[in-house]
Write a protein that holds these residues in place. Structure first.
Motif, PDB file in Angstrom:
ATOM      1  N   ASP A   1       0.374  -1.051  -0.030  1.00  0.00           N
ATOM      2  CA  ASP A   1      -0.083  -0.443  -0.207  1.00  0.00           C
ATOM      3  C   ASP A   1       0.901   1.404   0.227  1.00  0.00           C
ATOM      4  OD1 ASP A   1      -2.394  -1.479   0.147  1.00  0.00           O
ATOM      5  OD2 ASP A   1      -2.742  -1.173   1.817  1.00  0.00           O
ATOM      6  N   HIS A   2       1.758   1.366   0.847  1.00  0.00           N
ATOM      7  CA  HIS A   2       2.910   2.282   1.261  1.00  0.00           C
ATOM      8  C   HIS A   2       3.498   2.705  -0.745  1.00  0.00           C
ATOM      9  CE1 HIS A   2       7.091   0.357   0.127  1.00  0.00           C
ATOM     10  NE2 HIS A   2       6.345  -0.258   1.617  1.00  0.00           N
ATOM     11  N   LEU A   3       3.859   2.026  -1.686  1.00  0.00           N
ATOM     12  CA  LEU A   3       3.956   2.259  -2.703  1.00  0.00           C
ATOM     13  C   LEU A   3       2.940   2.438  -3.638  1.00  0.00           C
ATOM     14  CD1 LEU A   3       5.738   2.161  -5.079  1.00  0.00           C
ATOM     15  CD2 LEU A   3       5.286   0.186  -5.730  1.00  0.00           C
ATOM     16  N   ARG A   4       1.746   2.400  -3.368  1.00  0.00           N
ATOM     17  CA  ARG A   4       0.361   2.930  -4.186  1.00  0.00           C
ATOM     18  C   ARG A   4       0.696   3.632  -3.814  1.00  0.00           C
ATOM     19  NH1 ARG A   4      -5.103  -0.414  -3.932  1.00  0.00           N
ATOM     20  NH2 ARG A   4      -5.065   0.357  -5.806  1.00  0.00           N
ATOM     21  N   GLY A   5       0.594   4.187  -2.175  1.00  0.00           N
ATOM     22  CA  GLY A   5       0.669   5.559  -2.528  1.00  0.00           C
ATOM     23  C   GLY A   5       1.074   6.547  -2.549  1.00  0.00           C
ATOM     24  N   ALA A   6       2.598   5.992  -2.741  1.00  0.00           N
ATOM     25  CA  ALA A   6       3.842   6.861  -3.511  1.00  0.00           C
ATOM     26  C   ALA A   6       3.060   7.731  -4.823  1.00  0.00           C
ATOM     27  CB  ALA A   6       4.838   6.628  -3.058  1.00  0.00           C
ATOM     28  N   LEU A   7       3.290   6.328  -4.973  1.00  0.00           N
ATOM     29  CA  LEU A   7       2.651   6.404  -6.943  1.00  0.00           C
ATOM     30  C   LEU A   7       1.245   7.605  -6.957  1.00  0.00           C
ATOM     31  CD1 LEU A   7       2.978   2.989  -8.433  1.00  0.00           C
ATOM     32  CD2 LEU A   7       4.152   4.789  -8.586  1.00  0.00           C
ATOM     33  N   THR A   8       0.277   7.927  -5.732  1.00  0.00           N
ATOM     34  CA  THR A   8      -0.317   8.238  -6.676  1.00  0.00           C
ATOM     35  C   THR A   8      -0.134   9.746  -5.813  1.00  0.00           C
ATOM     36  OG1 THR A   8      -1.491   7.638  -4.137  1.00  0.00           O
ATOM     37  CG2 THR A   8      -2.495   6.965  -6.392  1.00  0.00           C
ATOM     38  N   ARG A   9       0.754  10.241  -5.368  1.00  0.00           N
ATOM     39  CA  ARG A   9       1.343  11.182  -4.509  1.00  0.00           C
ATOM     40  C   ARG A   9       1.822  12.288  -6.751  1.00  0.00           C
ATOM     41  NH1 ARG A   9       4.585   9.129  -0.808  1.00  0.00           N
ATOM     42  NH2 ARG A   9       3.624   9.043   1.092  1.00  0.00           N
ATOM     43  N   TRP A  10       1.852  11.695  -7.451  1.00  0.00           N
ATOM     44  CA  TRP A  10       2.648  11.563  -8.463  1.00  0.00           C
ATOM     45  C   TRP A  10       1.844  11.384 -10.541  1.00  0.00           C
ATOM     46  CZ3 TRP A  10       7.092  15.058  -8.328  1.00  0.00           C
ATOM     47  CH2 TRP A  10       7.024  15.720  -7.137  1.00  0.00           C
ATOM     48  N   LEU A  11       1.256  10.291  -9.928  1.00  0.00           N
ATOM     49  CA  LEU A  11       0.353  10.083 -10.346  1.00  0.00           C
ATOM     50  C   LEU A  11      -1.481   9.365 -11.128  1.00  0.00           C
ATOM     51  CD1 LEU A  11       2.785   7.132 -11.811  1.00  0.00           C
ATOM     52  CD2 LEU A  11       2.825   9.598 -13.014  1.00  0.00           C
ATOM     53  N   LEU A  12      -1.820   9.260 -11.418  1.00  0.00           N
ATOM     54  CA  LEU A  12      -3.272   9.057 -11.373  1.00  0.00           C
ATOM     55  C   LEU A  12      -4.016   7.701 -11.607  1.00  0.00           C
ATOM     56  CD1 LEU A  12      -6.009  10.931 -11.410  1.00  0.00           C
ATOM     57  CD2 LEU A  12      -5.886  10.540 -13.865  1.00  0.00           C
ATOM     58  N   GLU A  13      -4.570   7.588 -10.478  1.00  0.00           N
ATOM     59  CA  GLU A  13      -4.888   6.070 -11.385  1.00  0.00           C
ATOM     60  C   GLU A  13      -5.964   5.547 -11.529  1.00  0.00           C
ATOM     61  OE1 GLU A  13      -5.208   1.830  -8.089  1.00  0.00           O
ATOM     62  OE2 GLU A  13      -5.228   4.283  -7.364  1.00  0.00           O
ATOM     63  N   VAL A  14      -5.994   5.606 -12.976  1.00  0.00           N
ATOM     64  CA  VAL A  14      -7.033   5.636 -14.613  1.00  0.00           C
ATOM     65  C   VAL A  14      -8.582   4.391 -13.873  1.00  0.00           C
ATOM     66  CG1 VAL A  14      -6.121   6.863 -15.244  1.00  0.00           C
ATOM     67  CG2 VAL A  14      -6.030   5.228 -15.134  1.00  0.00           C
ATOM     68  N   THR A  15      -7.483   3.583 -13.486  1.00  0.00           N
ATOM     69  CA  THR A  15      -8.270   1.998 -13.283  1.00  0.00           C
ATOM     70  C   THR A  15      -7.416   1.727 -11.455  1.00  0.00           C
ATOM     71  OG1 THR A  15      -6.519   0.273 -15.436  1.00  0.00           O
ATOM     72  CG2 THR A  15      -8.388   1.377 -15.637  1.00  0.00           C
ATOM     73  N   PRO A  16      -7.948   0.556 -11.188  1.00  0.00           N
ATOM     74  CA  PRO A  16      -6.735   0.116  -9.848  1.00  0.00           C
ATOM     75  C   PRO A  16      -5.812  -0.904 -10.594  1.00  0.00           C
ATOM     76  CG  PRO A  16      -9.611  -0.906  -9.697  1.00  0.00           C
ATOM     77  CD  PRO A  16      -8.834   0.100 -11.374  1.00  0.00           C
ATOM     78  N   GLU A  17      -5.078  -0.122 -10.116  1.00  0.00           N
ATOM     79  CA  GLU A  17      -2.963  -0.694 -10.713  1.00  0.00           C
ATOM     80  C   GLU A  17      -2.480   0.144 -11.575  1.00  0.00           C
ATOM     81  OE1 GLU A  17      -3.367  -5.681 -10.501  1.00  0.00           O
ATOM     82  OE2 GLU A  17      -3.862  -5.267  -8.225  1.00  0.00           O
TER      83      GLU A  17
ATOM     84  N   ARG B   1      13.635  13.187 -13.486  1.00  0.00           N
ATOM     85  CA  ARG B   1      14.136  12.677 -12.079  1.00  0.00           C
ATOM     86  C   ARG B   1      13.253  12.127 -10.520  1.00  0.00           C
ATOM     87  NH1 ARG B   1      16.784  16.702  -7.483  1.00  0.00           N
ATOM     88  NH2 ARG B   1      16.903  15.316  -6.500  1.00  0.00           N
ATOM     89  N   VAL B   2      11.883  12.645 -11.323  1.00  0.00           N
ATOM     90  CA  VAL B   2      10.721  11.725 -10.158  1.00  0.00           C
ATOM     91  C   VAL B   2      10.324  10.792 -11.255  1.00  0.00           C
ATOM     92  CG1 VAL B   2       8.100  12.218 -10.050  1.00  0.00           C
ATOM     93  CG2 VAL B   2       9.839  14.371  -9.526  1.00  0.00           C
ATOM     94  N   ARG B   3      10.450  10.389 -12.524  1.00  0.00           N
ATOM     95  CA  ARG B   3      10.736   8.852 -13.086  1.00  0.00           C
ATOM     96  C   ARG B   3      11.711   7.696 -12.873  1.00  0.00           C
ATOM     97  NH1 ARG B   3      11.850   9.308 -18.676  1.00  0.00           N
ATOM     98  NH2 ARG B   3      13.869   9.059 -17.767  1.00  0.00           N
ATOM     99  N   ASP B   4      12.848   8.176 -12.472  1.00  0.00           N
ATOM    100  CA  ASP B   4      13.613   7.487 -12.305  1.00  0.00           C
ATOM    101  C   ASP B   4      13.387   7.196 -10.699  1.00  0.00           C
ATOM    102  OD1 ASP B   4      14.703   7.796 -14.615  1.00  0.00           O
ATOM    103  OD2 ASP B   4      16.402   9.476 -13.659  1.00  0.00           O
ATOM    104  N   GLU B   5      13.039   8.107  -9.801  1.00  0.00           N
ATOM    105  CA  GLU B   5      12.947   7.923  -8.740  1.00  0.00           C
ATOM    106  C   GLU B   5      11.997   6.852  -8.056  1.00  0.00           C
ATOM    107  OE1 GLU B   5      14.217   8.438  -4.951  1.00  0.00           O
ATOM    108  OE2 GLU B   5      15.778   9.547  -6.592  1.00  0.00           O
ATOM    109  N   LEU B   6      10.801   7.315  -9.132  1.00  0.00           N
ATOM    110  CA  LEU B   6       9.200   6.383  -8.533  1.00  0.00           C
ATOM    111  C   LEU B   6       9.787   5.102  -9.148  1.00  0.00           C
ATOM    112  CD1 LEU B   6       6.471   8.197 -10.250  1.00  0.00           C
ATOM    113  CD2 LEU B   6       6.483   7.916  -7.593  1.00  0.00           C
TER     114      LEU B   6
END
Length: 103
Positions: free
Chosen positions: A14-30, A39-44
């Motif tokens: 869940d903590h990875l999903r939370g980190a992804l939603t800080r920067w990206l839009l979850e258009v469908t589950p997963e 730089r952000v892409r490489d960090e993600l």
């Protein structure tokens, strides 16, 4: 320069999903889509690689090649991207002889 990325994250913490939603839009589950800097892409990508153990994460982003994109994977997976003369192809792994069920 910012570019659009797509991340598919299956069975990740869940903590990875939370980190992804800080920067990206979850258009469908997963499935996450967004426009971020390199730089952000490489960090993600690093975050997904660090904590995707039994799950799977696939990152696709624009690249200067024939296909116009590049793939990065993390976690346990059956499909493996392979470079074949500059083209990315997907190879399916077979079950190893040790884990295959006897007949």
């Amino acid at each position: 320069m910012s570019s659009m990325i797509v991340i598919s994250a299956t069975a990740v913490p869940d903590h990875l999903r939370g980190a992804l939603t800080r920067w990206l839009l979850e258009v469908t589950p997963e499935l996450y889509v967004g426009t971020v800097s390199a730089r952000v892409r490489d960090e993600l990508r690093a975050a997904a690689t660090a904590c995707t153990h039994d799950g799977l994460a696939v990152l696709a982003h624009p690249a200067d090649n024939e296909q116009g994109f590049q793939l990065h994977t993390a976690g346990t997976r059956r499909r493996e991207p392979l470079d074949f003369d500059g083209l990315t192809l997907i190879a399916l792994k077979r079950e190893s002889q040790e884990t295959a069920k006897p007949l």
